[in-house]
Design an enzyme around this catalytic site. Structure first.
Site, PDB file in Angstrom:
ATOM      1  N   GLY A  17       0.848  -1.195   0.000  1.00  0.00           N
ATOM      2  CA  GLY A  17       0.000   0.000   0.000  1.00  0.00           C
ATOM      3  C   GLY A  17       0.880   1.239   0.000  1.00  0.00           C
ATOM      4  O   GLY A  17       1.531   1.541   1.011  1.00  0.00           O
ATOM      5  N   ASP A  42       2.682  -1.672  -4.438  1.00  0.00           N
ATOM      6  CA  ASP A  42       1.270  -1.359  -4.644  1.00  0.00           C
ATOM      7  C   ASP A  42       0.841  -2.012  -5.947  1.00  0.00           C
ATOM      8  O   ASP A  42       1.634  -2.170  -6.873  1.00  0.00           O
ATOM      9  CB  ASP A  42       1.079   0.166  -4.729  1.00  0.00           C
ATOM     10  CG  ASP A  42      -0.339   0.596  -4.375  1.00  0.00           C
ATOM     11  OD1 ASP A  42      -0.519   1.266  -3.337  1.00  0.00           O
ATOM     12  OD2 ASP A  42      -1.272   0.257  -5.135  1.00  0.00           O
ATOM     13  N   GLU A 165      -1.639   3.998  12.645  1.00  0.00           N
ATOM     14  CA  GLU A 165      -0.941   5.250  12.337  1.00  0.00           C
ATOM     15  C   GLU A 165      -1.786   6.442  12.773  1.00  0.00           C
ATOM     16  O   GLU A 165      -2.975   6.493  12.505  1.00  0.00           O
ATOM     17  CB  GLU A 165      -0.652   5.308  10.829  1.00  0.00           C
ATOM     18  CG  GLU A 165       0.153   6.515  10.421  1.00  0.00           C
ATOM     19  CD  GLU A 165       1.367   6.704  11.315  1.00  0.00           C
ATOM     20  OE1 GLU A 165       2.215   5.806  11.407  1.00  0.00           O
ATOM     21  OE2 GLU A 165       1.465   7.773  11.956  1.00  0.00           O
ATOM     22  N   GLU A 169      -3.011  14.306   7.747  1.00  0.00           N
ATOM     23  CA  GLU A 169      -2.539  14.818   6.467  1.00  0.00           C
ATOM     24  C   GLU A 169      -2.253  16.315   6.588  1.00  0.00           C
ATOM     25  O   GLU A 169      -2.887  17.022   7.366  1.00  0.00           O
ATOM     26  CB  GLU A 169      -3.573  14.522   5.375  1.00  0.00           C
ATOM     27  CG  GLU A 169      -3.620  13.039   5.084  1.00  0.00           C
ATOM     28  CD  GLU A 169      -4.646  12.651   4.040  1.00  0.00           C
ATOM     29  OE1 GLU A 169      -4.970  13.473   3.171  1.00  0.00           O
ATOM     30  OE2 GLU A 169      -5.121  11.498   4.107  1.00  0.00           O
ATOM     31  N   LYS A 220      -7.130   3.109  18.176  1.00  0.00           N
ATOM     32  CA  LYS A 220      -7.092   3.923  16.944  1.00  0.00           C
ATOM     33  C   LYS A 220      -8.498   4.430  16.599  1.00  0.00           C
ATOM     34  O   LYS A 220      -8.690   5.611  16.309  1.00  0.00           O
ATOM     35  CB  LYS A 220      -6.515   3.083  15.795  1.00  0.00           C
ATOM     36  CG  LYS A 220      -6.553   3.750  14.454  1.00  0.00           C
ATOM     37  CD  LYS A 220      -5.703   5.012  14.391  1.00  0.00           C
ATOM     38  CE  LYS A 220      -6.116   5.881  13.236  1.00  0.00           C
ATOM     39  NZ  LYS A 220      -5.401   7.134  13.152  1.00  0.00           N
ATOM     40  N   GLY A 273     -13.764  16.612   7.233  1.00  0.00           N
ATOM     41  CA  GLY A 273     -13.713  15.747   6.059  1.00  0.00           C
ATOM     42  C   GLY A 273     -12.543  14.804   6.228  1.00  0.00           C
ATOM     43  O   GLY A 273     -12.074  14.567   7.343  1.00  0.00           O
ATOM     44  N   CYS A 276     -10.727   9.484   7.078  1.00  0.00           N
ATOM     45  CA  CYS A 276     -10.706   8.678   8.307  1.00  0.00           C
ATOM     46  C   CYS A 276     -11.888   8.881   9.246  1.00  0.00           C
ATOM     47  O   CYS A 276     -12.505   7.895   9.659  1.00  0.00           O
ATOM     48  CB  CYS A 276      -9.419   8.964   9.074  1.00  0.00           C
ATOM     49  SG  CYS A 276      -7.975   8.405   8.179  1.00  0.00           S
TER      50      CYS A 276
HETATM   51  P1  NAD Z   1      -4.857   4.964   0.165  1.00  0.00           P
HETATM   52  O1  NAD Z   1      -6.092   4.614  -0.555  1.00  0.00           O
HETATM   53  O2  NAD Z   1      -4.207   6.288  -0.080  1.00  0.00           O
HETATM   54  O3  NAD Z   1      -3.733   3.848  -0.144  1.00  0.00           O
HETATM   55  C1  NAD Z   1      -3.965   2.480  -0.094  1.00  0.00           C
HETATM   56  C2  NAD Z   1      -3.165   1.813  -1.214  1.00  0.00           C
HETATM   57  O4  NAD Z   1      -3.244   0.389  -1.057  1.00  0.00           O
HETATM   58  C3  NAD Z   1      -3.694   2.111  -2.623  1.00  0.00           C
HETATM   59  O5  NAD Z   1      -2.674   2.724  -3.388  1.00  0.00           O
HETATM   60  C4  NAD Z   1      -4.096   0.731  -3.185  1.00  0.00           C
HETATM   61  O6  NAD Z   1      -3.823   0.583  -4.572  1.00  0.00           O
HETATM   62  C5  NAD Z   1      -3.231  -0.197  -2.353  1.00  0.00           C
HETATM   63  N1  NAD Z   1      -3.735  -1.575  -2.260  1.00  0.00           N
HETATM   64  C6  NAD Z   1      -4.948  -1.984  -1.850  1.00  0.00           C
HETATM   65  N2  NAD Z   1      -5.004  -3.336  -1.833  1.00  0.00           N
HETATM   66  C7  NAD Z   1      -3.802  -3.784  -2.255  1.00  0.00           C
HETATM   67  C8  NAD Z   1      -3.241  -5.087  -2.444  1.00  0.00           C
HETATM   68  N3  NAD Z   1      -3.939  -6.192  -2.162  1.00  0.00           N
HETATM   69  N4  NAD Z   1      -1.984  -5.176  -2.898  1.00  0.00           N
HETATM   70  C9  NAD Z   1      -1.263  -4.062  -3.178  1.00  0.00           C
HETATM   71  N5  NAD Z   1      -1.735  -2.807  -3.004  1.00  0.00           N
HETATM   72  C10 NAD Z   1      -2.983  -2.665  -2.543  1.00  0.00           C
HETATM   73  O7  NAD Z   1      -5.170   4.788   1.710  1.00  0.00           O
HETATM   74  P2  NAD Z   1      -4.470   5.542   2.941  1.00  0.00           P
HETATM   75  O8  NAD Z   1      -5.066   6.886   3.121  1.00  0.00           O
HETATM   76  O9  NAD Z   1      -2.992   5.407   2.826  1.00  0.00           O
HETATM   77  O10 NAD Z   1      -4.992   4.652   4.147  1.00  0.00           O
HETATM   78  C11 NAD Z   1      -4.500   3.359   4.370  1.00  0.00           C
HETATM   79  C12 NAD Z   1      -4.959   2.893   5.734  1.00  0.00           C
HETATM   80  O11 NAD Z   1      -4.418   3.743   6.750  1.00  0.00           O
HETATM   81  C13 NAD Z   1      -6.477   2.930   5.939  1.00  0.00           C
HETATM   82  O12 NAD Z   1      -6.858   1.843   6.740  1.00  0.00           O
HETATM   83  C14 NAD Z   1      -6.697   4.232   6.685  1.00  0.00           C
HETATM   84  O13 NAD Z   1      -7.851   4.199   7.489  1.00  0.00           O
HETATM   85  C15 NAD Z   1      -5.457   4.301   7.552  1.00  0.00           C
HETATM   86  N6  NAD Z   1      -5.055   5.658   7.953  1.00  0.00           N
HETATM   87  C16 NAD Z   1      -5.111   6.681   7.053  1.00  0.00           C
HETATM   88  C17 NAD Z   1      -4.673   7.957   7.426  1.00  0.00           C
HETATM   89  C18 NAD Z   1      -4.704   9.111   6.464  1.00  0.00           C
HETATM   90  O14 NAD Z   1      -4.462  10.222   6.891  1.00  0.00           O
HETATM   91  N7  NAD Z   1      -4.972   8.898   5.181  1.00  0.00           N
HETATM   92  C19 NAD Z   1      -4.167   8.162   8.715  1.00  0.00           C
HETATM   93  C20 NAD Z   1      -4.114   7.095   9.598  1.00  0.00           C
HETATM   94  C21 NAD Z   1      -4.552   5.839   9.198  1.00  0.00           C
HETATM   95  C1  UDX Z   2      -7.156  12.470  11.317  1.00  0.00           C
HETATM   96  C2  UDX Z   2      -6.496  12.363  12.697  1.00  0.00           C
HETATM   97  O1  UDX Z   2      -6.206  13.677  13.176  1.00  0.00           O
HETATM   98  C3  UDX Z   2      -5.234  11.541  12.607  1.00  0.00           C
HETATM   99  O2  UDX Z   2      -4.667  11.370  13.898  1.00  0.00           O
HETATM  100  C4  UDX Z   2      -5.574  10.198  12.002  1.00  0.00           C
HETATM  101  O3  UDX Z   2      -4.406   9.409  11.871  1.00  0.00           O
HETATM  102  C5  UDX Z   2      -6.252  10.343  10.667  1.00  0.00           C
HETATM  103  O4  UDX Z   2      -7.419  11.169  10.798  1.00  0.00           O
HETATM  104  P1  UDX Z   2      -6.764  13.934   9.147  1.00  0.00           P
HETATM  105  O5  UDX Z   2      -8.145  13.511   8.807  1.00  0.00           O
HETATM  106  O6  UDX Z   2      -5.691  13.763   8.159  1.00  0.00           O
HETATM  107  O7  UDX Z   2      -6.280  13.182  10.481  1.00  0.00           O
HETATM  108  O8  UDX Z   2      -6.779  15.497   9.535  1.00  0.00           O
HETATM  109  P2  UDX Z   2      -7.292  16.301  10.832  1.00  0.00           P
HETATM  110  O9  UDX Z   2      -6.312  17.369  11.106  1.00  0.00           O
HETATM  111  O10 UDX Z   2      -7.638  15.425  11.934  1.00  0.00           O
HETATM  112  O11 UDX Z   2      -8.621  17.001  10.288  1.00  0.00           O
HETATM  113  C6  UDX Z   2      -9.783  16.261   9.986  1.00  0.00           C
HETATM  114  C7  UDX Z   2     -10.896  17.210   9.607  1.00  0.00           C
HETATM  115  O12 UDX Z   2     -11.345  17.943  10.750  1.00  0.00           O
HETATM  116  C8  UDX Z   2     -10.492  18.256   8.565  1.00  0.00           C
HETATM  117  O13 UDX Z   2     -11.544  18.452   7.648  1.00  0.00           O
HETATM  118  C9  UDX Z   2     -10.259  19.509   9.398  1.00  0.00           C
HETATM  119  O14 UDX Z   2     -10.437  20.693   8.667  1.00  0.00           O
HETATM  120  C10 UDX Z   2     -11.324  19.336  10.480  1.00  0.00           C
HETATM  121  N1  UDX Z   2     -11.003  20.063  11.717  1.00  0.00           N
HETATM  122  C11 UDX Z   2      -9.953  19.676  12.491  1.00  0.00           C
HETATM  123  C12 UDX Z   2     -11.804  21.133  12.111  1.00  0.00           C
HETATM  124  O15 UDX Z   2     -12.773  21.492  11.425  1.00  0.00           O
HETATM  125  N2  UDX Z   2     -11.521  21.781  13.290  1.00  0.00           N
HETATM  126  C13 UDX Z   2     -10.464  21.422  14.071  1.00  0.00           C
HETATM  127  O16 UDX Z   2     -10.280  22.057  15.119  1.00  0.00           O
HETATM  128  C14 UDX Z   2      -9.665  20.346  13.657  1.00  0.00           C
END
Ligand code: NAD
Ligand code: UDX
Length: 461
Positions: A17, A42, A165, A169, A220, A273, A276
């Site tokens: 991933g 990936d 994690e 973002e 988490k 938004g 997550c």
């Molecule tokens: P993402 O969609 O950006 O990336 C996932 C990747 O996995 C994709 O590129 C997809 O092609 C690949 N994939 C899926 N199945 C596969 C397989 N079988 N083999 C190879 N590749 C494969 O997702 P993300 O935002 O990185 O999130 C990943 C996980 O982490 C989710 O469970 C999410 O909830 C968690 N998470 C996300 C965030 C965030 O900020 N985005 C933060 C904390 C945790």
């Molecule tokens: C969140 C968690 O913060 C992070 O720990 C987890 O790993 C993934 O989900 P993320 O969604 O990337 O992270 O951003 P975050 O900063 O949490 O903001 C989420 C949303 O809430 C955004 O749309 C942001 O604009 C909104 N937000 C956040 C508010 O409207 N007010 C705030 O005070 C904080």
């Protein structure tokens, strides 16, 4: 029978991933652990090609520099999943876990099809005993299912750890390089300590929390639910402030100065938004219902209800302020990403607001510094009947030309310095600015002669 089990030192990491979590997380591990070879794989060849190019697929402050330092030395991006599994002594599963769209639990439960496919592929391709790390956010007790897949399909021994994690973002590199904590859940102490050793290369040991697997999976979901709950709480109070002449900034300051409450995550806005919060709360709600905890499920569901309400409330308010109809009116939408400093639009409130405005007949012109016009079109493709009403601009002032209103939906820093005294001359007479993020220079907007509405502030009559 356990054979060739040498878990003491992790030397080869593979991450399945290469998304918003896998890419940045592995880049930082490679950067901080030069003695470990890190391969990110990936099935999306285009994404891997982008990671190997000068235009990495994710906009994240500081990420470019980290990738440039490590790539080609001990950090590799590849589509050869099988080879990367074979060579690894530790495999991170960092695949997406979206909300299910069909079958049992549709609309609530997490769809585990990618994680299951991943575990099956590991079982098929592994050539030795391996540590497998759940990096994806997963329902509590998923590790049990994963272990079953390994037991059924492989002769080797796998220790499953949960290492969710917490990066956000827009601040991913900062969060990874200096995390509040690292969480590792696992039963096998040797496997846990091998993973602790990886993080301990740059994270203080006191910040590395070890728990049982189920607590890690649960913590988490709970962390995201608690964070989102604060956003919904402050947003509910923003509406209350608007009705009562209280000021949300003053209220948030008072709340935040109580050390028991703390000042972070008290910024009222257009609603949360991102990929997550909604997905993870829906999953929590589903699990609570599964365990018969009806009241607990209803409690957390309300966080989402409030979030939906805030988005709709503000979109309707724009229509109301523009005389009850926006048919044929032009509205500049400033910001489309779900927060600043990311190009991610998953669950962006802007999608919902644009939907309401387009369906009400407005012409919508979008500008976002990091989201392309094609991405905006794709996110709103389900509104094909309205596609001629949707336009894009290459700057905020350009989006505002001829507009009856500008609505700020992402708090990009560059919007703070918009020269409204110049922009106003290009807008319709009596034009409005709606600051749904409370992030602009309000005095300047008023001096420019524009009508102004700010979330959480009582409108001036
Ligand atoms: P993402 O969609 O950006 O990336 C996932 C990747 O996995 C994709 O590129 C997809 O092609 C690949 N994939 C899926 N199945 C596969 C397989 N079988 N083999 C190879 N590749 C494969 O997702 P993300 O935002 O990185 O999130 C990943 C996980 O982490 C989710 O469970 C999410 O909830 C968690 N998470 C996300 C965030 C965030 O900020 N985005 C933060 C904390 C945790
Ligand atoms: C969140 C968690 O913060 C992070 O720990 C987890 O790993 C993934 O989900 P993320 O969604 O990337 O992270 O951003 P975050 O900063 O949490 O903001 C989420 C949303 O809430 C955004 O749309 C942001 O604009 C909104 N937000 C956040 C508010 O409207 N007010 C705030 O005070 C904080």
């Amino acid at each position: 029978m356990v054979k060739n089990f040498n878990l003491m030192k992790i030397k080869n990491i593979t991450c399945i991933g290469a998304g918003y979590v896998g890419g940045p997380t592995m880049s930082v591990i490679a950067d901080r652990c030069p003695h470990i070879r890190v391969t990110v794989v990936d099935m999306n060849a285009e994404r891997i090609a982008a990671w190997n190019s000068d235009h990495i697929p994710i906009f994240e402050p500081g990420l470019d520099a980290v990738v440039k330092r490590a790539r080609g030395k001990n950090l590799f991006f590849s589509t050869d999943i099988e080879a990367a599994i074979k060579s690894a002594d530790c495999i991170f599963m960092s695949v997406n876990t979206p909300t299910k769209t069909e079958g049992e639990g549709a609309g609530r439960a997490a769809d585990l099809k990618y994680i299951i496919a991943c575990a099956e592929q590991i079982a098929r391709s592994a050539s030795k005993n391996t540590i497998v790390v759940e990096k994806s956010t997963l329902p509590v007790r998923t590790a049990e299912k994963i272990k079953e897949i390994f037991t059924k399909n492989s002769q080797y021994t796998f220790h499953v750890l949960s290492n969710p994690e917490f990066l956000a973002e827009g601040t991913a590199i900062k969060d990874l390089e200096n995390p509040d904590r690292v969480l590792i859940g696992g039963e096998n102490t040797e496997a846990v300590s091998a993973l602790v050793d990886v993080y301990a290369q740059w994270v203080a040991k006191e910040k590395i929390i070890t728990t049982n697997v189920w607590s890690a999976e649960m913590a988490k979901l709970a962390a995201n639910a608690m964070l989102a709950q604060r956003v919904s709480s402050i947003n509910s109070l923003s509406a209350f402030c608007e009705a009562t002449e209280a000021d949300i900034d003053e209220v948030a300051k008072v709340l935040g100065s109580d050390s028991r409450i703390g000042s972070k995550f008290l910024k009222a806005g257009i609603g949360f938004g991102g990929s997550c919060f909604q997905k993870d709360i829906l999953n929590l709600v589903y699990l609570c219902e599964h365990y018969g905890l009806t009241e607990v499920a209803a409690y957390w569901e309300q966080v989402i209800v409030m979030n939906e309400w805030q988005k709709k409330r503000i979109a309707q308010l724009v229509i109301k302020k523009l005389g009850g109809s926006v048919k044929g009116k032009k509205i500049a939408v400033l910001g489309f990403a779900f927060k600043k400093d990311t190009n991610d639009t998953r669950e962006a409130p802007a999608i919902s607001v644009c939907e309401t405005l387009l369906q009400a007949g407005a012409e919508v012109v979008v500008f976002d510094p990091k989201v392309s016009a094609q991405k905006v079109q794709a996110d709103l493709a389900h509104l094909s009947a309205h596609h001629t009403q949707l336009k894009s601009a290459s700057s905020a002032p350009e989006a505002c030309v001829g507009a009856d209103a500008a609505i700020v939906l992402t708090e990009w820093d560059q919007f703070k310095s918009i020269d409204w005294s110049s922009v106003v001359t290009q807008m319709s007479p009596q034009a409005w600015v709606f600051d749904a993020r409370n992030c602009l220079n309000h005095a300047h907007i008023k001096t420019a002669g524009l009508n102004l509405w700010v979330v959480g502030k009582t409108p001036t009559k």
